[in-house]
Design a protein around this motif. Structure first.
Motif, PDB file in Angstrom:
ATOM      1  N   ASN A 436       7.233 121.999  88.673  1.00 53.14           N
ATOM      2  CA  ASN A 436       8.084 122.227  89.855  1.00 53.14           C
ATOM      3  C   ASN A 436       9.012 123.433  89.694  1.00 53.14           C
ATOM      4  O   ASN A 436      10.230 123.319  89.836  1.00 53.14           O
ATOM      5  N   PRO A 437       8.437 124.632  89.445  1.00 51.56           N
ATOM      6  CA  PRO A 437       9.293 125.815  89.322  1.00 51.56           C
ATOM      7  C   PRO A 437       9.822 126.266  90.668  1.00 51.56           C
ATOM      8  O   PRO A 437       9.359 125.822  91.726  1.00 51.56           O
ATOM      9  N   LYS A 438      10.807 127.153  90.629  1.00 53.54           N
ATOM     10  CA  LYS A 438      11.197 127.846  91.856  1.00 53.54           C
ATOM     11  C   LYS A 438       9.996 128.665  92.319  1.00 53.54           C
ATOM     12  O   LYS A 438       9.369 129.365  91.522  1.00 53.54           O
ATOM     13  N   MET A 439       9.693 128.583  93.591  1.00 51.23           N
ATOM     14  CA  MET A 439       8.495 129.231  94.120  1.00 51.23           C
ATOM     15  C   MET A 439       8.490 130.735  93.862  1.00 51.23           C
ATOM     16  O   MET A 439       9.525 131.398  93.916  1.00 51.23           O
ATOM     17  N   TYR A 440       7.281 131.253  93.561  1.00 51.83           N
ATOM     18  CA  TYR A 440       6.978 132.667  93.333  1.00 51.83           C
ATOM     19  C   TYR A 440       7.531 133.177  91.999  1.00 51.83           C
ATOM     20  O   TYR A 440       7.493 134.374  91.730  1.00 51.83           O
ATOM     21  N   ARG A 441       8.027 132.264  91.169  1.00 53.43           N
ATOM     22  CA  ARG A 441       8.558 132.688  89.870  1.00 53.43           C
ATOM     23  C   ARG A 441       7.562 132.446  88.744  1.00 53.43           C
ATOM     24  O   ARG A 441       7.738 132.942  87.634  1.00 53.43           O
ATOM     25  N   GLU A 442       6.538 131.622  88.996  1.00 49.61           N
ATOM     26  CA  GLU A 442       5.557 131.277  87.969  1.00 49.61           C
ATOM     27  C   GLU A 442       4.344 132.172  88.155  1.00 49.61           C
ATOM     28  O   GLU A 442       3.590 132.013  89.119  1.00 49.61           O
ATOM     29  N   ALA A 443       4.148 133.116  87.231  1.00 51.40           N
ATOM     30  CA  ALA A 443       3.033 134.041  87.380  1.00 51.40           C
ATOM     31  C   ALA A 443       1.693 133.314  87.370  1.00 51.40           C
ATOM     32  O   ALA A 443       0.809 133.590  88.174  1.00 51.40           O
ATOM     33  N   PRO A 481       6.587 122.914  99.439  1.00 48.49           N
ATOM     34  CA  PRO A 481       7.728 123.802  99.185  1.00 48.49           C
ATOM     35  C   PRO A 481       8.666 123.877 100.379  1.00 48.49           C
ATOM     36  O   PRO A 481       8.239 123.703 101.530  1.00 48.49           O
ATOM     37  N   ALA A 482       9.916 124.140 100.101  1.00 50.09           N
ATOM     38  CA  ALA A 482      10.904 124.336 101.163  1.00 50.09           C
ATOM     39  C   ALA A 482      10.694 125.701 101.814  1.00 50.09           C
ATOM     40  O   ALA A 482      10.038 126.583 101.257  1.00 50.09           O
ATOM     41  N   ALA A 483      11.260 125.867 102.979  1.00 46.92           N
ATOM     42  CA  ALA A 483      11.132 127.139 103.703  1.00 46.92           C
ATOM     43  C   ALA A 483      11.762 128.273 102.908  1.00 46.92           C
ATOM     44  O   ALA A 483      12.828 128.114 102.306  1.00 46.92           O
ATOM     45  N   ASP A 484      11.112 129.430 102.931  1.00 47.79           N
ATOM     46  CA  ASP A 484      11.573 130.588 102.161  1.00 47.79           C
ATOM     47  C   ASP A 484      12.967 131.044 102.585  1.00 47.79           C
ATOM     48  O   ASP A 484      13.729 131.567 101.766  1.00 47.79           O
ATOM     49  N   GLU A 485      13.308 130.846 103.849  1.00 47.44           N
ATOM     50  CA  GLU A 485      14.585 131.388 104.341  1.00 47.44           C
ATOM     51  C   GLU A 485      15.788 130.551 103.915  1.00 47.44           C
ATOM     52  O   GLU A 485      16.939 130.985 104.079  1.00 47.44           O
ATOM     53  N   LEU A 486      15.569 129.375 103.366  1.00 42.90           N
ATOM     54  CA  LEU A 486      16.685 128.552 102.904  1.00 42.90           C
ATOM     55  C   LEU A 486      17.329 129.145 101.661  1.00 42.90           C
ATOM     56  O   LEU A 486      16.683 129.859 100.886  1.00 42.90           O
ATOM     57  N   SER A 487      18.606 128.831 101.452  1.00 45.59           N
ATOM     58  CA  SER A 487      19.279 129.241 100.211  1.00 45.59           C
ATOM     59  C   SER A 487      18.674 128.460  99.048  1.00 45.59           C
ATOM     60  O   SER A 487      18.045 127.414  99.247  1.00 45.59           O
ATOM     61  N   GLN A 488      18.905 128.947  97.820  1.00 44.68           N
ATOM     62  CA  GLN A 488      18.320 128.261  96.678  1.00 44.68           C
ATOM     63  C   GLN A 488      18.833 126.826  96.532  1.00 44.68           C
ATOM     64  O   GLN A 488      18.028 125.917  96.284  1.00 44.68           O
ATOM     65  N   PRO A 489      20.134 126.562  96.686  1.00 44.58           N
ATOM     66  CA  PRO A 489      20.581 125.162  96.622  1.00 44.58           C
ATOM     67  C   PRO A 489      19.919 124.281  97.676  1.00 44.58           C
ATOM     68  O   PRO A 489      19.569 123.125  97.402  1.00 44.58           O
ATOM     69  N   GLU A 490      19.730 124.821  98.873  1.00 40.99           N
ATOM     70  CA  GLU A 490      19.063 124.055  99.929  1.00 40.99           C
ATOM     71  C   GLU A 490      17.600 123.807  99.577  1.00 40.99           C
ATOM     72  O   GLU A 490      17.065 122.713  99.822  1.00 40.99           O
ATOM     73  N   ARG A 491      16.971 124.794  98.976  1.00 38.58           N
ATOM     74  CA  ARG A 491      15.576 124.629  98.578  1.00 38.58           C
ATOM     75  C   ARG A 491      15.456 123.596  97.463  1.00 38.58           C
ATOM     76  O   ARG A 491      14.539 122.763  97.468  1.00 38.58           O
ATOM     77  N   ASP A 492      16.384 123.631  96.510  1.00 44.90           N
ATOM     78  CA  ASP A 492      16.372 122.641  95.427  1.00 44.90           C
ATOM     79  C   ASP A 492      16.474 121.224  95.990  1.00 44.90           C
ATOM     80  O   ASP A 492      15.737 120.322  95.579  1.00 44.90           O
ATOM     81  N   THR A 493      17.400 121.033  96.923  1.00 42.09           N
ATOM     82  CA  THR A 493      17.605 119.716  97.527  1.00 42.09           C
ATOM     83  C   THR A 493      16.359 119.250  98.269  1.00 42.09           C
ATOM     84  O   THR A 493      15.907 118.105  98.120  1.00 42.09           O
ATOM     85  N   LYS A 494      15.790 120.141  99.061  1.00 39.51           N
ATOM     86  CA  LYS A 494      14.605 119.793  99.848  1.00 39.51           C
ATOM     87  C   LYS A 494      13.411 119.512  98.939  1.00 39.51           C
ATOM     88  O   LYS A 494      12.666 118.538  99.164  1.00 39.51           O
ATOM     89  N   GLU A 495      13.215 120.345  97.924  1.00 43.25           N
ATOM     90  CA  GLU A 495      12.049 120.160  97.054  1.00 43.25           C
ATOM     91  C   GLU A 495      12.207 118.951  96.142  1.00 43.25           C
ATOM     92  O   GLU A 495      11.211 118.312  95.776  1.00 43.25           O
ATOM     93  N   ASN A 496      13.444 118.604  95.776  1.00 39.61           N
ATOM     94  CA  ASN A 496      13.690 117.350  95.067  1.00 39.61           C
ATOM     95  C   ASN A 496      13.271 116.163  95.946  1.00 39.61           C
ATOM     96  O   ASN A 496      12.583 115.235  95.481  1.00 39.61           O
TER      97      ASN A 496
END
Length: 550
Positions: A436-443, A481-496
């Motif tokens: 469950n990495p942050k999206m687009y960070r895992e090559a 995955p959460a929407a790209d336009e969300l802030s990182q904290p919002e994405r963390d919450t949604k993806e959790n």
């Protein structure tokens, strides 16, 4: 000396071009601790498949006296790194010693050889500066993989790149192709420039694999410091900038490698797109294609498990999976004093430990996490493992926080010593492999490949290699995955939330209430990962796409 003398076999005619493959780390065998994580696992599998295919390829790396580090526990049960000397009687002292300029001085380098028959890999030359002829600072260059001292790290690249080039001359070998696995070996190009005096001649021979999908992760240093350290071999700073069309105060390893190479590749289709977007605006870089990473089946897949899959033996597979779980759980009990059960769904999060990989994402909603742990009708067991970089305070703190937070739970465990052997135990012994990495960070993120080879079902965000493999609900479970336009904290919450929902509503019910579907998902996981993500495909593709096309 000829390539055949070193290889110990006559190369397959399909792979007759000679290749020198440079990497800062190689994970060949548990007993040879010269790797940190995925980059080494990748290069180790490549050398194993090169041997199986009888490719005309040799590896060049570094002999790290203290390895990466050893994970141990202190009196309070916290994980701490220790540096313990490693000795290897199976490495052959070639007797070759030569000098490499570092900081305008000369550092003595000795070459050791890992013969193909030792572990079933293409031959691997390992360079060491830990010689009596050198002063302590020079000896320390090959003490620690990824030393935190800036000048030591630069010196390590000089030894790998320029030292590797000099070694090939000592061996009277002139490879058709030089392959840089990541940018650490980029000084090799400056050594080759002293021979060819021509950038285009280097481009005819050089290929490059990039692994880092974010700008900040690509190593760079001041031009002036690199010049002072002889990084550019005999070239002056202004000459380097002129030859490569670079300006500014910093030399970026990846950008330099892209300008020297005839062709480069990202390590998944998605990463190839990211890399082209990252670097495409720079002038005079080479084409960046994609060759998705892969792992070696012979090394990673349990043979008894493979037999049951081939025989379509559902009962045999279930029995073997429980045996593999029991082997893992012995290690869990040994390290943590917790007894896990073979008939309980077991989730594993294990990989190189870095913040963006979010080892603790499961815990972001603590109350919901507790509810998951306390479920009795569909129980779960969770294991964490990974090696943070020793100086990464944040990652080390997170690792120890997970230990503290889960200490009182009998169905949660954190194990240390994440190296090849433990990695294999975890992949063979788990039911679900969590990614469950942050999206687009895992090559690429290849660990899920070897987990699937052993009957673990991937539970993953669609990053790295996963979109090329995944059929949600058929061979894996996808975390939306959460929407790209969300802030990182919002994405963390949604993806959790999305992660826990998938576990509660899909993963657990399938495992406990629909075992036939679970078995079919395991089968489709194995079929989906083999042979498409087996490293023989990758090693062959390197020849077809990279080596033959420049």
């Amino acid at each position: 000396m000829t390539n055949t003398d070193i290889l110990g076999y006559t190369p397959n005619p399909n792979y007759k071009k000679s290749v020198a493959y440079f990497s800062m780390e190689f994970a060949i065998d548990q007993s040879l601790k010269i790797y940190s994580g995925g980059l080494g696992f990748l290069s180790g599998s490549n050398l194993r498949s090169a041997y199986e295919l009888k490719q005309n390829l040799i590896g060049i790396g570094m002999l790290w006296k203290y390895g990466y580090h050893d994970q141990v526990r202190d009196k309070d049960n916290n994980m701490i790194p220790q540096f313990i000397q490693k000795d290897y009687s199976f490495l052959e002292d070639t007797g070759i010693i030569f000098s490499v300029p570092v900081h305008s001085g000369m550092v003595k380098v000795k070459a050791f050889l890992l013969r193909p028959e030792t572990f079933g890999s293409a031959p691997l030359f390992l360079l060491s500066t830990d010689l009596e002829e050198n002063d302590f600072v020079s000896r320390s260059i090959t003490h620690r993989l990824y030393d935190p001292n800036e000048t030591t790290r630069i010196a390590q690249s000089i030894i790998l790149g320029i030292g590797g080039g000099l070694l090939l001359d000592q061996l009277n070998l002139t490879p058709d192709i030089y392959h840089m696995n990541e940018g650490h070996a980029v000084p090799l190009n400056f050594y080759l420039y002293s021979k060819f005096k021509n950038l285009e001649e280097i481009k005819k021979r050089m290929v490059f694999t990039t692994h880092t999908p974010e700008q900040a992760g690509n190593e760079e240093h001041d031009f002036s410091l690199l010049k002072d350290m002889s990084f550019f071999y005999h070239l002056q700073e202004h000459e380097v900038k002129f030859i490569l069309g670079m300006d500014g105060d910093k030399f970026n390893y990846t950008l330099g490698a892209l300008k020297f190479s005839g062709k480069a590749n990202g390590v998944s289709k998605l990463h190839g797109e990211v890399a082209r977007e990252m670097w495409g605006s720079y002038s005079n870089i080479c084409e960046i294609t994609s060759i998705t990473n892969a792992q070696n089946q012979t090394y990673w897949q349990d043979t008894k498990f493979a037999e049951t899959i081939k025989a379509n033996d559902e009962q045999g597979l279930s029995s073997r999976k429980k045996e593999m779980k029991a082997l893992l759980f012995k290690e869990v009990a040994n390290q943590t004093g917790k007894i896990f059960k073979e008939d309980v769904l077991t989730i594993v999060w294990a990989r190189r430990f870095a913040a963006y990989k979010r080892a603790d994402l499961l815990m972001y909603d603590w109350e919901r996490f507790l509810k998951l742990l306390n479920s009795t009708d569909m129980p779960v067991q969770i294991i964490w493992a990974g090696k943070p970089y020793p100086e990464d305070e944040g990652a080390n703190k997170m690792f120890n926080q997970i230990i503290k937070k889960t200490l009182k739970f009998a169905n949660c465990a954190v194990v240390t010593g994440y190296e090849l052997a433990l990695s294999a135990l975890l992949k063979k012994g788990c039911d679900v492999w969590l990614n469950n990495p942050k999206m687009y960070r895992e090559a690429s993120g290849t660990s899920g490949m070897t987990a699937a080879m052993n009957g673990a079902i991937n539970l993953s965000l669609p990053d790295g290699w996963v979109p090329e493999f995944a059929v949600d609900g058929e061979n894996c479970f996808i975390i939306q995955p959460a929407a790209d336009e969300l802030s990182q904290p919002e994405r963390d919450t949604k993806e959790n939330s999305n992660l826990l929902t998938v576990i509660e509503d899909v993963v657990l019910p399938t495992y406990y209430k629909n075992p036939s579907k679970w078995y079919n998902m395991i089968q489709k996981g194995v079929d989906g990962v083999l042979p498409a993500f087996e490293s023989s495909r990758m090693a062959d593709e390197y020849y077809e796409v990279m080596y033959k096309k420049i």
